[in-house]
Design a protein around this motif. Structure first.
Motif, PDB file in Angstrom:
ATOM      1  N   ILE A 161       0.643  -1.020  -0.017  1.00  0.00           N
ATOM      2  CA  ILE A 161       0.075   0.071   0.169  1.00  0.00           C
ATOM      3  C   ILE A 161       0.634   0.821  -0.161  1.00  0.00           C
ATOM      4  O   ILE A 161       1.012   2.362  -0.508  1.00  0.00           O
ATOM      5  N   GLY A 162       1.827   1.727   1.099  1.00  0.00           N
ATOM      6  CA  GLY A 162       3.048   2.228   1.111  1.00  0.00           C
ATOM      7  C   GLY A 162       3.580   2.328  -0.287  1.00  0.00           C
ATOM      8  O   GLY A 162       3.783   3.614  -1.208  1.00  0.00           O
ATOM      9  N   LEU A 163       4.021   1.606  -0.701  1.00  0.00           N
ATOM     10  CA  LEU A 163       4.429   1.776  -2.224  1.00  0.00           C
ATOM     11  C   LEU A 163       3.690   2.347  -3.299  1.00  0.00           C
ATOM     12  O   LEU A 163       4.065   3.010  -4.581  1.00  0.00           O
ATOM     13  N   GLU A 164       2.511   1.272  -3.763  1.00  0.00           N
ATOM     14  CA  GLU A 164       1.497   2.138  -4.355  1.00  0.00           C
ATOM     15  C   GLU A 164       1.027   3.848  -4.153  1.00  0.00           C
ATOM     16  O   GLU A 164       1.038   4.122  -4.911  1.00  0.00           O
ATOM     17  N   GLU A 165       0.924   4.183  -2.771  1.00  0.00           N
ATOM     18  CA  GLU A 165       0.493   5.570  -2.685  1.00  0.00           C
ATOM     19  C   GLU A 165       1.964   6.455  -3.088  1.00  0.00           C
ATOM     20  O   GLU A 165       1.529   7.646  -3.623  1.00  0.00           O
ATOM     21  N   LEU A 166       3.212   6.120  -2.526  1.00  0.00           N
ATOM     22  CA  LEU A 166       4.239   6.675  -2.747  1.00  0.00           C
ATOM     23  C   LEU A 166       4.632   7.214  -4.390  1.00  0.00           C
ATOM     24  O   LEU A 166       4.846   7.746  -4.908  1.00  0.00           O
ATOM     25  N   ILE A 167       4.234   5.961  -5.300  1.00  0.00           N
ATOM     26  CA  ILE A 167       4.978   5.759  -6.824  1.00  0.00           C
ATOM     27  C   ILE A 167       3.874   6.814  -7.541  1.00  0.00           C
ATOM     28  O   ILE A 167       4.136   7.521  -8.035  1.00  0.00           O
ATOM     29  N   CYS A 210       7.687  12.518 -10.369  1.00  0.00           N
ATOM     30  CA  CYS A 210       8.835  14.140 -10.099  1.00  0.00           C
ATOM     31  C   CYS A 210      10.271  13.721 -10.186  1.00  0.00           C
ATOM     32  O   CYS A 210      11.348  13.552 -10.642  1.00  0.00           O
ATOM     33  N   ILE A 211      10.317  11.933  -9.965  1.00  0.00           N
ATOM     34  CA  ILE A 211      11.401  11.131  -9.741  1.00  0.00           C
ATOM     35  C   ILE A 211      11.719  10.360 -11.400  1.00  0.00           C
ATOM     36  O   ILE A 211      10.224   9.105 -11.372  1.00  0.00           O
ATOM     37  N   GLU A 212      12.640   9.759 -11.774  1.00  0.00           N
ATOM     38  CA  GLU A 212      12.686   8.640 -13.175  1.00  0.00           C
ATOM     39  C   GLU A 212      12.586   7.865 -13.051  1.00  0.00           C
ATOM     40  O   GLU A 212      11.608   7.281 -13.437  1.00  0.00           O
ATOM     41  N   ASN A 213      13.490   7.641 -11.794  1.00  0.00           N
ATOM     42  CA  ASN A 213      13.875   6.281 -12.174  1.00  0.00           C
ATOM     43  C   ASN A 213      12.123   5.634 -11.483  1.00  0.00           C
ATOM     44  O   ASN A 213      12.043   3.859 -11.153  1.00  0.00           O
ATOM     45  N   ILE A 214      10.855   6.130 -10.843  1.00  0.00           N
ATOM     46  CA  ILE A 214      10.421   5.383 -10.439  1.00  0.00           C
ATOM     47  C   ILE A 214       9.241   5.004 -11.673  1.00  0.00           C
ATOM     48  O   ILE A 214       8.013   3.456 -10.958  1.00  0.00           O
ATOM     49  N   LYS A 215       9.187   5.151 -12.587  1.00  0.00           N
ATOM     50  CA  LYS A 215       8.360   5.346 -14.098  1.00  0.00           C
ATOM     51  C   LYS A 215       8.991   3.395 -14.131  1.00  0.00           C
ATOM     52  O   LYS A 215       8.348   2.561 -14.575  1.00  0.00           O
ATOM     53  N   LEU A 261      13.272   2.281  -3.522  1.00  0.00           N
ATOM     54  CA  LEU A 261      12.490   3.761  -3.520  1.00  0.00           C
ATOM     55  C   LEU A 261      12.778   5.154  -2.339  1.00  0.00           C
ATOM     56  O   LEU A 261      13.015   5.628  -2.697  1.00  0.00           O
ATOM     57  N   MET A 262      12.502   4.278  -1.157  1.00  0.00           N
ATOM     58  CA  MET A 262      13.461   4.891  -0.314  1.00  0.00           C
ATOM     59  C   MET A 262      14.497   6.228  -0.305  1.00  0.00           C
ATOM     60  O   MET A 262      15.044   6.922  -0.109  1.00  0.00           O
ATOM     61  N   LYS A 263      15.434   5.206  -1.169  1.00  0.00           N
ATOM     62  CA  LYS A 263      16.956   6.361  -1.252  1.00  0.00           C
ATOM     63  C   LYS A 263      16.201   6.578  -2.572  1.00  0.00           C
ATOM     64  O   LYS A 263      17.007   7.387  -2.856  1.00  0.00           O
ATOM     65  N   GLU A 264      15.338   6.170  -3.610  1.00  0.00           N
ATOM     66  CA  GLU A 264      15.455   6.958  -4.645  1.00  0.00           C
ATOM     67  C   GLU A 264      14.657   9.076  -3.758  1.00  0.00           C
ATOM     68  O   GLU A 264      14.954   9.818  -4.358  1.00  0.00           O
ATOM     69  N   LEU A 265      13.974   8.483  -2.853  1.00  0.00           N
ATOM     70  CA  LEU A 265      13.690   9.576  -2.563  1.00  0.00           C
ATOM     71  C   LEU A 265      14.804  10.032  -1.642  1.00  0.00           C
ATOM     72  O   LEU A 265      14.556  11.842  -1.841  1.00  0.00           O
ATOM     73  N   VAL A 266      15.126  10.008  -0.880  1.00  0.00           N
ATOM     74  CA  VAL A 266      16.675  10.200  -0.487  1.00  0.00           C
ATOM     75  C   VAL A 266      17.047  11.376  -1.308  1.00  0.00           C
ATOM     76  O   VAL A 266      17.974  12.230  -1.173  1.00  0.00           O
TER      77      VAL A 266
END
Length: 168
Positions: free
Chosen positions: A29-35, A41-46, A63-68
Motif C-alpha cells: 500500500i505504501g509503495l503504491e501511494e508513494l509511486i 517527479c522522480i525518473e526512476n520510479i517509472k 524507493l526510499m533511496k530514490e526519495l533521499v
C-alpha cells in the motif's frame, strides 16, 4: 520548497517505519501511494509501472533511496537559487556603495564571483575551508558593510557544501 522537503522527509520516515514493521500488505500500500505521488517527479520510479501489487521489501528500500536522492537534489537546487540571490544582491550593494572607488568595487565584485564559483566546485571539506580562509582574511580587511557581505556569502558557501553532502 521547504514544504516539499518536509513532505519528502515524512515519506522517507514512512518508508523506514514500513521496512521496520515488515508487513507485506502495508509495504505494498505504501509503495503504491508513494509511486503515485512521485511518479511525475522522480525518473526512476517509472520502472515500477505495471507491477501493481507485486512488490517486495527491497522495492520499498530502493524507493526510499530514490526519495533521499530527490530530497538532496531539491535541497541543492534551493541552495543554488538562494546563493545566486545573495550574490546578486551583494554585487548590487557593492556597485552602489558610495565610499568605494571604481577599482575597489571591481575587485570586490570579482571576489564575490569567485566565491560563487567556489560553491560549484566539489573540493571536499578541508580544501574548501583552505580556499575560503583567503576570503575570510580579505573580508576582515574591509569595512564592516563590505566585510559582512563577504562573510555572509562565505557562510552560505559552507552551508551549501553541507547540503551537497546531505546524508539521510
Amino acid at each position: 520548497m521547504n514544504k516539499t522537503i518536509r513532505e519528502i522527509d515524512k515519506d522517507i520516515n514512512r518508508c523506514k517505519n514500513l521496512i521496520e514493521e515488515n508487513n507485506y500488505l502495508e509495504i505494498v500500500i505504501g509503495l503504491e501511494e508513494l509511486i503515485d505521488k512521485y511518479n511525475s517527479c522522480i525518473e526512476n520510479i517509472k520502472k515500477y509501472d505495471g507491477r501493481v501489487w507485486n512488490y517486495s521489501k527491497s522495492d520499498l528500500e530502493k524507493l526510499m533511496k530514490e526519495l533521499v536522492g530527490y530530497k538532496k537534489e531539491l535541497s541543492i537546487r534551493e541552495y543554488k537559487k538562494e546563493l545566486a540571490k545573495l550574490v546578486d544582491s551583494s554585487i548590487d550593494y557593492i556597485k552602489n556603495h558610495d565610499t568605494l572607488n571604481k577599482s575597489k568595487k571591481i575587485n570586490i565584485i570579482e571576489v564575490i564571483r569567485d566565491l560563487h564559483n567556489i560553491s560549484n566546485e566539489d573540493l571536499g571539506k578541508e580544501k574548501l575551508w583552505e580556499e575560503l580562509r583567503i576570503y575570510i582574511r580579505l573580508a576582515s580587511d574591509e569595512d564592516i558593510e563590505v566585510g559582512s557581505k563577504l562573510i555572509s556569502i562565505i557562510n552560505y558557501v559552507l552551508d551549501f557544501d553541507k547540503a551537497k553532502n546531505l546524508v539521510q
